[in-house]
Design an enzyme around this catalytic site. Structure first.
Site, PDB file in Angstrom:
ATOM      1  N   ASP A   1      35.846  49.936  21.254  1.00 60.26           N
ATOM      2  CA  ASP A   1      37.052  50.762  21.177  1.00 60.26           C
ATOM      3  C   ASP A   1      37.490  51.087  19.755  1.00 60.26           C
ATOM      4  O   ASP A   1      37.654  52.250  19.394  1.00 60.26           O
ATOM      5  CB  ASP A   1      38.198  50.111  21.962  1.00 60.26           C
ATOM      6  CG  ASP A   1      38.386  48.626  21.653  1.00 60.26           C
ATOM      7  OD1 ASP A   1      37.774  48.127  20.680  1.00 60.26           O
ATOM      8  OD2 ASP A   1      39.145  47.965  22.384  1.00 60.26           O
TER       9      ASP A   1
ATOM     10  N   ASP B   1      38.207  33.184  21.798  1.00 64.24           N
ATOM     11  CA  ASP B   1      36.984  33.337  22.582  1.00 64.24           C
ATOM     12  C   ASP B   1      35.840  33.736  21.647  1.00 64.24           C
ATOM     13  O   ASP B   1      36.058  34.384  20.618  1.00 64.24           O
ATOM     14  CB  ASP B   1      37.152  34.428  23.653  1.00 64.24           C
ATOM     15  CG  ASP B   1      38.318  34.138  24.582  1.00 64.24           C
ATOM     16  OD1 ASP B   1      38.217  33.185  25.357  1.00 64.24           O
ATOM     17  OD2 ASP B   1      39.320  34.861  24.503  1.00 64.24           O
TER      18      ASP B   1
ATOM     19  N   ASP C   1      32.687  35.846  22.222  1.00 67.27           N
ATOM     20  CA  ASP C   1      31.884  36.707  23.090  1.00 67.27           C
ATOM     21  C   ASP C   1      30.547  37.007  22.426  1.00 67.27           C
ATOM     22  O   ASP C   1      30.450  37.140  21.201  1.00 67.27           O
ATOM     23  CB  ASP C   1      32.626  38.012  23.386  1.00 67.27           C
ATOM     24  CG  ASP C   1      33.860  37.777  24.253  1.00 67.27           C
ATOM     25  OD1 ASP C   1      33.930  36.735  24.931  1.00 67.27           O
ATOM     26  OD2 ASP C   1      34.755  38.636  24.249  1.00 67.27           O
TER      27      ASP C   1
END
Length: 365
Positions: free
Chosen positions: A134, A68, A70
């Protein structure tokens, strides 16, 4: 190497981020989806900042093809929607935008604020947004226009060292969102980076925080593991950190009680990963087959059931219900679970019909 500066309250320059040039990071524009670059270019032409962010940048740095791409920007969702007709706003609390190009979806998020901690829903600045990421290896921003990586948290160095380091303070990261523990073991298993002793210890001590997490969210995480092609490594790490007992408690208990079952279960995961490698477009039911077959094999003496001509319908119904309970709290699509159970039963000679395979695939995200 360049340095990005800001000014403090007294007007003095303060180092904010390190900027790596193309010659330093070696990422080729050819390895980035052209539609993702187009989205970023359109946002910038409209006067907004925009970057590739997260796992895509991490994967590009280590030479892997991202699943992906993003994107993050300072444009609000409503502004993004106006720029791209081929888009839709999703989410209730923190809204995101999906920009669609055929069957490709690019997730575009607005910089998030730290005003409400690491899980708030307010928009913010890039300087704040990085502190919401994170782990450092996921907190990198790539500018395809200048072909530069912006690194606030020494994520590039951590990737080179092969370690997973939290960006959010260790005493808050898992309290704010327990699923981050699963991400940590997943990243360690799929990137080859190690979890430092302090991080692994914190995960073990915090594993019980997964208990109140909703079944729907746990289902999403278990399916990511099953779909990943790295289930053996991820589950091994999840067992080692006491997390798997909250993802698949029935399987964990059986493995703890029976060493032979544990060995067989893990071998099935190895075979699952190999199967996905050879059949990347396979349906979820084919993957669930590997998760369930060891459990089903121990339910009864199948050769005796067939010899005694037990009712196939009754055997199927009973087996399906036991498998449904076995995978809790995971709640996979019913048709896929049915397909997996029927596929296993036919191997034991139980005459049940297997539904025709559909062309739909279940890619990992």
């Amino acid at each position: 190497m360049l340095i990005r500066y800001a000014t403090d309250s007294k007007g003095k320059p303060v180092k904010k981020a390190v900027i790596y040039t193309k010659e330093e990071h070696k990422i080729s524009l050819d390895s980035i989806d052209k539609d993702a670059v187009f989205v970023i270019t359109r946002l910038r032409d409209a006067g907004f900042a925009a970057y590739l962010v997260g796992g895509a940048v991490r994967d590009l740095l280590v030479g892997k093809k991202p699943k992906d791409f993003d994107i993050v920007t300072d444009a609000t969702p409503s502004r993004i929607k106006k720029i791209f007709r081929n888009s839709r706003i999703i989410g209730k609390r923190f809204r995101l935008v999906h920009v669609l190009f055929g069957d490709k979806i690019f997730e575009v998020s607005t910089f998030r604020s730290i005003v409400d901690g690491s899980v708030g829903n307010s928009f913010g600045t890039m300087d704040e947004d990085v502190l919401r990421r994170d782990f450092s290896l996921n907190a990198l921003y790539y500018d395809p226009g200048k072909e530069q990586i912006v690194d606030y948290v020494d994520g590039v160095k951590d990737i080179k060292k092969g370690i997973i380091r939290p960006v959010i303070p260790l005493d808050r990261i898992f309290i704010d969102d327990p699923v981050r523990m699963l991400r940590a073991v997943k990243y360690g298993a799929t990137t080859g980076c190690k979890l430092p002793y302090s991080l692994k210890k914190k995960i073990r001590n915090s594993a019980q925080l997964l208990s109140p997490v909703s079944p729907s969210r746990l289902t999403e995480e278990v399916l990511k593991i099953i779909n990943s092609g790295h289930s053996y490594e991820i589950v091994s790490s999840a067992i080692d950190t006491d997390l798997y007992a909250y993802l698949q408690p029935a399987a964990t208990n059986l493995m703890l009680e029976n060493r032979k079952y544990a060995k067989s279960y893990m071998e099935s995961l190895r075979q699952l990963d190999a199967y996905i490698s050879q059949n990347p477009e396979c349906r979820l039911g084919d993957k669930l087959y590997f998760v369930l077959r060891d459990f089903v094999s121990n339910l009864t003496d199948w050769s005796l059931e067939v010899k005694n001509k037990a009712s196939a319908a009754d055997l199927y119904k009973k087996t399906w219900m036991q498998c449904r309970n076995y995978v809790l709290p995971m709640n996979p699509q019913r048709t896929e679970l049915e397909y997996a159970v029927r596929k296993i039963l036919t191997e034991y000679g139980v005459p049940v019909k297997i539904p025709k395979k559909r062309s739909r695939s279940y890619p990992a995200r």
